[in-house]
Enzyme design. Structure first.
Site, short mmCIF file in Angstrom:
data_model
loop_
_atom_site.label_atom_id
_atom_site.label_comp_id
_atom_site.label_asym_id
_atom_site.label_seq_id
_atom_site.Cartn_x
_atom_site.Cartn_y
_atom_site.Cartn_z
CG HIS A 185 -21.40 23.14 35.45
ND1 HIS A 185 -22.31 23.08 34.43
CD2 HIS A 185 -21.91 24.00 36.36
CE1 HIS A 185 -23.34 23.88 34.72
NE2 HIS A 185 -23.12 24.43 35.86
CD GLU A 209 -20.80 22.58 42.72
OE1 GLU A 209 -20.39 23.35 43.61
OE2 GLU A 209 -21.81 22.80 42.05
CG HIS A 285 -27.43 23.36 43.54
ND1 HIS A 285 -28.55 23.30 42.74
CD2 HIS A 285 -26.42 23.79 42.74
CE1 HIS A 285 -28.23 23.65 41.51
NE2 HIS A 285 -26.94 23.96 41.47
MG LIG Z 1 -22.81 22.94 40.41
#
Ligand SMILES: [Mg+2]
Length: 382
Positions: A185, A209, A285
């Site tokens: 994140h 990610e 996304h």
């Molecule tokens: Mg993300």
């Protein structure tokens, strides 16, 4: 055909919809939004309106190029998200005009259905093993979770161990081959990203990610060299030119352009093709609403390198209203065996519940990202 109206609506939980009307009665819907800046993007769409009114909605490429190039200043989340929502609405109109899903106008589908994953654990992950098992029992073969909570540039190994314990618990509960995606994140900085990535390797994650922010693109090399896990990123990149720089680093395995942030269907289709030429996979996304999700599925349908789709049904952000509340054709968004069917309706594939949109827009949301601080009082990345 001419564009005769452009209406924008703020709708809960944190989204913005745009409706483009035409003189022959066809209407297209898009989702131009930046989470936490919905009113700003809405104002941007309103400002772009004069480039749209009276124009032929079928000339998507020309309208896109006008909005991108003729404004002199370009790129970034606000401008590109405004263009993205407009672009989705124009494709919706085109599909409805020809009586076909958008993917039929982009070469036709190269797969029959799309694999999806589900979020578990929220912002502050706990009890994720139980959540993962629940998703597995619902047919999902993969989940995504946040790795850490606040993490300073150099931080305690106690926090690293907490991540490892959670991932180990999921692996144990859901089995050896269940897909586990771990979202750093952008909360993790390079020094700890290398440490965490290396230690996660033993659990065979599907991908990690945003191990570092794309602002620090050059550091993907260090993360990639520290571990043998596919690296995903790209939700905070907004154009072909942004992704060009990322792909040129050569250290990213999966790109995650957002259909509501990166210029819409027109742009993400091009970004996907660029990635394919680098042997890089696509996983758009989408923690957003139904129009964004359907737009993702249109691109997934025609992109060979698309392998999994994020979706936000049941995500922790969605309070007050959720994805399917705005959809009249809910049967098209049923997940079975970890897959969703490709959209069927002409256009984007969402028959919008306009009554609810109008009702929501009468008391517009003001959703903002939370402000997190470290123990010492300094700001933490969220
Ligand atoms: Mg993300």
């Amino acid at each position: 055909m001419k564009i005769t109206g452009v209406n924008t609506y703020l709708v809960r939980p944190r989204w913005c919809f745009v409706e483009i009307e035409t003189d022959d009665g066809l209407t297209g819907w898009g989702e131009p939004v930046v989470e936490g800046k919905a009113s700003t993007v809405r104002a941007c769409v309103e400002e772009m309106k004069e480039y749209l009114l009276g124009n032929d909605p079928m000339r998507i490429e020309d309208i896109w190029t006008t909005l991108y190039r003729a404004g002199f200043y370009r790129g970034g989340p606000v401008l590109m998200s405004a263009i993205a929502g407009i672009d989705q609405a124009l494709w919706d109109i085109k599909g409805k005009f020809y009586g076909a899903p958008v993917y039929e106008l982009m070469g036709g589908r190269c797969r029959d259905k799309m694999k999806v994953y589900s979020w578990i654990g929220g912002d502050r992950p706990s009890d994720v093993a139980r959540d993962a098992l629940e998703k597995k029992e619902k047919g999902f073969s993969a989940i995504k979770m946040n790795a850490t909570e606040e993490l300073q540039m150099i931080d305690s190994y106690e926090k690293i161990d907490a991540v490892l314990e959670r991932v180990a618990a999921i692996r144990e509960a859901a089995g050896k081959y269940f897909g586990i995606a771990i979202d750093f994140h952008g909360r993790v900085h390079k020094p700890m990203a290398k440490v965490l990535a290396k230690k996660l390797e033993e659990f065979d994650p599907m991908f990690i990610e945003e191990p570092v922010l794309c602002d620090n693109m050059e550091s993907f090399r260090d993360v990639a060299n520290a571990c043998n896990i596919p690296i995903a990123t790209g939700e905070r990149l907004f154009s072909r030119w942004d992704f060009k720089r990322l792909l040129e680093t050569g250290y990213v395995d999966i790109i995650q352009p957002d259909l509501s942030h990166a210029g819409g269907i027109t742009e993400v289709k091009k970004i996907a093709a660029m990635a394919e030429a680098y042997d890089v996979a696509l996983a758009p996304h989408c923690p957003l609403g139904p129009i964004a999700l359907a737009s993702c599925l249109q691109v997934d349908a025609t992109s060979y390198n698309a392998f999994i789709q994020e979706q936000s049904i049941g995500i922790h952000y969605n309070t007050g209203a959720s994805v399917l509340d705005y959809v009249n054709n809910r049967e098209d968004f049923v997940f079975a065996g970890g897959f969703v069917n490709l959209p069927k309706l002409p256009g984007i594939g969402v028959e919008v519940n306009k009554e609810l949109v109008l009702e929501e827009s009468r008391h517009p949301h003001t959703w903002k990202n939370p402000v997190w601080r470290h123990q010492d009082g300094s700001i933490a990345e969220w």
